[in-house]
Structures are given as structure tokens and as C-alpha cells.
Design an enzyme around this catalytic site. Sequence first.
Site, mmCIF file in Angstrom:
data_model
loop_
_atom_site.group_PDB
_atom_site.id
_atom_site.type_symbol
_atom_site.label_atom_id
_atom_site.label_comp_id
_atom_site.label_asym_id
_atom_site.label_seq_id
_atom_site.Cartn_x
_atom_site.Cartn_y
_atom_site.Cartn_z
ATOM 1 N N ARG A 40 -12.809 4.246 9.400
ATOM 2 C CA ARG A 40 -12.719 2.917 10.004
ATOM 3 C C ARG A 40 -14.091 2.415 10.446
ATOM 4 N NH1 ARG A 40 -8.175 1.289 8.255
ATOM 5 N NH2 ARG A 40 -6.291 1.714 9.410
ATOM 6 N N ARG B 209 -1.519 -9.757 12.066
ATOM 7 C CA ARG B 209 -1.695 -8.526 11.278
ATOM 8 C C ARG B 209 -2.869 -8.646 10.313
ATOM 9 N NH1 ARG B 209 4.104 -8.235 9.136
ATOM 10 N NH2 ARG B 209 5.334 -7.765 10.961
ATOM 11 N N ARG C 278 12.053 -14.908 4.351
ATOM 12 C CA ARG C 278 13.018 -13.831 4.063
ATOM 13 C C ARG C 278 14.231 -13.873 4.985
ATOM 14 N NH1 ARG C 278 9.153 -8.556 3.517
ATOM 15 N NH2 ARG C 278 8.981 -8.874 5.748
ATOM 16 N N ARG D 240 14.530 -11.207 10.438
ATOM 17 C CA ARG D 240 13.821 -10.296 11.341
ATOM 18 C C ARG D 240 12.921 -11.108 12.262
ATOM 19 N NH1 ARG D 240 11.188 -5.709 7.771
ATOM 20 N NH2 ARG D 240 9.776 -5.852 9.523
ATOM 21 N N LYS E 181 0.822 -1.211 0.000
ATOM 22 C CA LYS E 181 0.000 0.000 0.000
ATOM 23 C C LYS E 181 0.861 1.269 0.000
ATOM 24 C CE LYS E 181 -2.273 1.111 3.641
ATOM 25 N NZ LYS E 181 -3.196 1.464 4.731
#
Length: 217
Positions: A88, A172, A127, A161, A14
Site C-alpha cells: 500500500r 469507495r 440493482r 440494498r 477482483k
Amino acid sequence: MLNIILLGPPGAGKGTQAARLQAARGMVQLSTGDMLREARASGSPIGDKVKAIMDAGELVSDAIVTALIGERLDTCTACGAIFDGFPRTKAQAEALDLLLAERGRQVDHVIELAVDEEALVDRIIGRFTCAKCGTGYHDSFRPTKVKGVCDVCGSTEFKRRPDDNEQTVRTRMAEYRAKTAPILPFYEARGLVRRVDGMAPIEDVAAEIDAILDGTA
Ligand SMILES: [Zn+2]
């Protein structure tokens, strides 16, 4: 002037697309989080109000947020707008309609960068980067040529990470669905929601968004 609401879970690209729309089309991104932070730091009367509310740990009211958005829209009446993080709730969506109508504008498109959750999990959890030169790799999609050795600098040390794990991605996604659930039906009922495959290459996503904005999709 086009007014769009851009939606997409973390990892859908995004930010990349919003930045491109700003650079290529002179649109302004109205990110509620950024606007509140800026207002708070500005020292303006409304900014001081925002600061007092946030310092008290309370939620800034819809009335204040819409006032800030209105101020921002009025600084560039010829600019298209990208709404990010607002609305929202259905009440906020109705407030936004009113705010735009007062300026002869309307929500033109709600563009959702859709992702396949399983593919996103695969993309993120694989990753890793070279600890020495920072080159990015992926277990499945871009492994090192020689196992355990960086293609670029030959280092044998890599890092991952800690938040690139499956649970974080799923949390998420769940948060994203909870945040958009109240407003998607509101705009779907008006036929405004368009879904673009956020897993596609960046240029393809950009081309699809352009086609929607230009009315050629
Ligand atoms: Zn390296």
C-alpha cells in the site's frame, strides 16, 4: 513463478478474477487481511504477536506482514502469487521487492481492473432483487417484463440494498484511489502496470488477464 499484484476498486470483479486464477493456474492469493486473521487465530509465536498488536488497536508493522508473506511464499515455491491488499506504500513495495528477490522472484505484473466511475454508479444504484425468489434485476439493464411484477415468481415485492447508493460508490472509489496512489507511480516507472477494462464481461476480463500472464498481450 509469476508474481502479480491485482488492483481494482469494489465492483471491478477482483475477487472473481483472483478466484479464477487460483483455480485455473494454481496461483495462491496472498490477501493481507486474510493472512493477519489466520495468523491471529493460529496460536503461532508470530500469530500471538499479531493478536497482541491488533488487540491494542495498533497497526501491524510492515516487518511482520512481510514475514507472514515470506512464510506463505515458502509453503509453495512452485506457486504463482497474487498479492491483494499489499503493498500500500512505497516502503512496502520496496520491502516486497526485497522479499521476492531473496527467493529469486520479482513482481512481474501489476494488473489494475479499471472501472468507469459513472458507469459503475449506474450499474450499482439500479440493482434490485425480488423479495420472494431473489431474482436480480436492474432498472436500466434488466427491468422486469411487467413493471412491478417478478418475471419468475410473480411477486410484487422487491428490495434494494441500502449500501447500493451513489454516495457509497463514490466513497469507495475515493478510498481506492487514495490506497493505490502511493504505489501506482512506483510500478508505472518500471513499466509493470497493465490496465484491463473491469466493466467488460467476466470472460473477456479473464482472457485479457491470461494474455498478459502468458506474454501474448
Ligand atoms: Zn420473484
